[in-house]
Design an enzyme around this catalytic site. Sequence first.
Site, short mmCIF file in Angstrom:
data_model
loop_
_atom_site.label_atom_id
_atom_site.label_comp_id
_atom_site.label_asym_id
_atom_site.label_seq_id
_atom_site.Cartn_x
_atom_site.Cartn_y
_atom_site.Cartn_z
CG HIS A 188 3.50 0.43 4.79
ND1 HIS A 188 2.53 -0.53 4.60
CD2 HIS A 188 4.59 -0.25 5.26
CE1 HIS A 188 3.01 -1.71 4.94
NE2 HIS A 188 4.27 -1.58 5.33
CG ASP A 223 -0.25 -0.07 2.54
OD1 ASP A 223 1.00 0.01 2.57
OD2 ASP A 223 -0.94 -0.19 3.57
C1 GLP Z 1 6.65 -4.26 6.65
C2 GLP Z 1 7.75 -3.40 7.19
C3 GLP Z 1 8.35 -2.53 6.10
C4 GLP Z 1 8.70 -3.38 4.91
C5 GLP Z 1 7.44 -4.01 4.37
C6 GLP Z 1 7.68 -4.83 3.12
O1 GLP Z 1 5.46 -3.57 6.57
N1 GLP Z 1 7.30 -2.57 8.25
O2 GLP Z 1 9.50 -1.87 6.64
O3 GLP Z 1 9.32 -2.59 3.94
O4 GLP Z 1 6.92 -4.85 5.39
O5 GLP Z 1 8.20 -6.09 3.45
P1 GLP Z 1 8.70 -7.13 2.37
O6 GLP Z 1 10.04 -6.68 1.97
O7 GLP Z 1 8.72 -8.43 3.14
O8 GLP Z 1 7.72 -7.12 1.26
#
Ligand code: GLP
Length: 258
Positions: free
Chosen positions: A136, A134
């Site tokens: 973030h 989304d």
């Molecule tokens: C979580 C963390 C983020 C991270 C995101 C994506 O929400 N708080 O810091 O970037 O996951 O994670 P992934 O790399 O496993 O897709």
Amino acid sequence: MRIVIEASPEAAARRAAARVAALVRERPSCVLALPAGATPQAMYAELARLHREEGLDFGHATTFNLDEYLGLAGDDPRSFRARIREDFLDAVNVAHANALDGATDDPARECARYEAAIAGAGGLDLAILGIGSDGHIGFNEPGSSLGSRTRVKTLTAETARANAAHFPSSEAVPRVALTMGVGTIRDAHACLLVATGAAKAEAVQATVEGPVTAQVTASALQLHPTVDVIVDEDAAAKLERLDYYKEMESAQTTLEGT
Ligand code: GLP
């Protein structure tokens, strides 16, 4: 923003690791913000290899984890502290590794402590970031103030689902977390956002080409003067100006003589 599009997730990881390694060599006492998640694992592995085989020295560096689940202690294997320790810190020699304490009984005080610790370390030189589907960064979910500081944040159901890998089910993922704010991240001297895979393509497009909005907190990076966005082809697939970014990067590489 410098948009770097690599052919594969592995190449994106190597490129991101090279960016971090260059900073560590240039400024050994640098202060880094570290993300958890699946995306940075290959970058961490490459940094560990550079440490092992090429003597990349983190012995004067300081790190601050970006975020943590509220209610999970640092020795809980599902905590971000444990994940980052296993994926990176155990394999290198970081001098001062900082983390938010998810087991705190006073979250507001813990967040204030963290902000003070970052300031005490001289501020972040580089905020290394992943991105949620989304849009973030950290756990700054849609609607987060673009000026926010480290604080408690409630996670969306989508984020809980996306982060369920280390939990028995998405219902078991804590729905409240501590996270550096968007303002904390924007205060970093430079930012490096890494995204790979088709599931991140919409978020990357909105981050780079959409309006700056609290609904996509990564879009706040458009206001930052020094941001590298390193993506693979799948994560870049929805960028409208994809060809232009590739031309720009090729010109930049020529300019730098690399
Ligand atoms: C979580 C963390 C983020 C991270 C995101 C994506 O929400 N708080 O810091 O970037 O996951 O994670 P992934 O790399 O496993 O897709």
